[in-house]
Design an enzyme around this catalytic site. Structure first.
Site: not given
Ligand SMILES: *Cc1c(COP(=O)(O)O)cnc(C)c1O
Length: 355
Positions: A36, A131
């Site tokens: 993302k 969250r």
């Molecule tokens: C964005 C996200 C990740 C990845 O996080 P990073 O810190 O970029 O490794 C993993 N799990 C969820 C649910 C996320 O929203």
């Protein structure tokens, strides 16, 4: 090449992916490559796959659809809780998703049954970051409900910390997942296949020998894309940073006072600015603004320069110590996660791959 542009060093991202896949793989932990942060930009996704990543995760169904249209056949998970209104696309394009609401999972079940698919569900557990996720005491009951649904495979449990509440991953909060999985296996007589223990920030637990036995997946974006771990405020050992560089073009250079002339109101974003009078200053404007980038996440490669601020389309730098800078020159910046995210999202920023 149009400017501004973000230059992405594909080999460095491949290295980071490969390093983390091997490092975690030796300990029985698979890496879900999270795309993302670069809007699933295909060359970066391919670098992750070439680095050994097998499963992908993205938060936006549009990104997942684009990956499928580009021919990516690896398992892909939607890692933001699906909207009920997108359930049809989610079961069609994604192999699985992270979930926390039984009504959403029921919608996925309905849509999956319609097209004869089985959609994998990882149930998110909130261990304190506040969250997404089911509270731990409710997990057993929710799993019971999921197990009754046709069209859904209960794949396992997941958790996420560090993103919203800035809660650090710990042995204790990650262990909650492993204990819950054991209770699920006992109560329902099933195998919990996946325990998805966290994101980039959780890599630090592995390094310290503090990742509870049983966690077998991490979902990693930042660590691969930038080699950083903003939650723990560090670089990820074994990875390289400077995977990406922003290049902007200078459109004005003038010596001006450092204190504005006239009565101070509010800026274009409604804030009241505060200025320090440093006397006359050589100021450069580059063609980039808040519409394209989270300016706070930029750092000039040349540390003699300082970013003074920006409006929607103009960013102003103090280049007093750089007498050579002139109109038409290129000024380069390192980016953090937030800056990368905004630059990759902006349609005004050219994406350039270097190898
Ligand atoms: C964005 C996200 C990740 C990845 O996080 P990073 O810190 O970029 O490794 C993993 N799990 C969820 C649910 C996320 O929203």
């Amino acid at each position: 090449m149009r400017r501004p542009c973000i230059e992405i060093d594909i080999e460095k991202i491949k290295h980071n992916a490969n390093y983390l896949v091997n490092y975690c793989g030796e300990k029985g932990i698979e890496i879900m490559g999270v795309t993302k942060g670069v809007c699933a930009y295909l060359p970066v996704v391919q670098a992750m796959l070439e680095g050994g990543v097998k499963k992908l995760g993205d938060s936006r169904i549009q990104n997942i659809m684009a990956l499928r249209e580009a021919g990516v056949e690896n398992p892909i998970y939607l890692i933001r809780i699906p909207m009920i209104s997108e359930a049809q696309d989610v079961v069609y394009y994604a192999d699985g998703s992270l979930n926390s609401e039984i009504d959403v999972i029921k919608a996925l079940a309905r849509e999956a049954k319609k097209i004869g698919k089985v959609h994998k569900v990882i149930l998110m557990v909130d261990v304190g970051d506040l969250r997404e996720g089911v509270m731990p005491e409710d997990v057993l009951d929710v799993v019971g409900e999921i197990l009754n649904l046709e069209g859904i495979e209960f794949e396992g449990l997941g958790t996420n910390v560090g993103c919203y509440g800035a809660i650090l991953p710990s042995y204790e909060n990650t262990k909650i997942l492993v204990d819950l999985a054991a209770n699920i296996e006992k109560k329902y007589g099933i195998k919990v296949k996946t325990i998805s223990g966290g994101n980039t920030a959780t890599l630090s637990l592995i390094e310290r020998g503090k990742l509870p036995e049983g966690v077998n997946q991490l979902r990693v974006g930042e660590g691969i894309l930038l080699g950083t771990d903003v939650t723990n405020f560090r670089k990820v050992p074994g990875t390289v940073q400077d995977t990406m560089k922003l290049k902007t073009e200078v459109i004005e250079v003038k010596v001006k006072p450092s204190y504005p002339i006239g009565e101070i109101g509010r800026d274009a974003f409604g804030n009241i600015p505060v200025y320090e009078d440093k006397g006359p200053m050589r100021r450069a404007i580059v063609a980039l603004g808040k519409q394209d980038c989270r300016i706070e996440g930029l750092k000039p490669v040349d540390d003699r320069m300082e970013i003074l601020g920006a409006s929607s389309d103009h960013m102003i730098l103090d280049v007093t110590k750089c007498p050579e800078i002139k109109v038409g020159d290129v000024i380069e910046f390192n980016v953090d996660y937030a800056a990368m995210l905004s630059l990759m999202t902006s349609g005004y920023v050219e994406k350039v791959v270097i190898r």
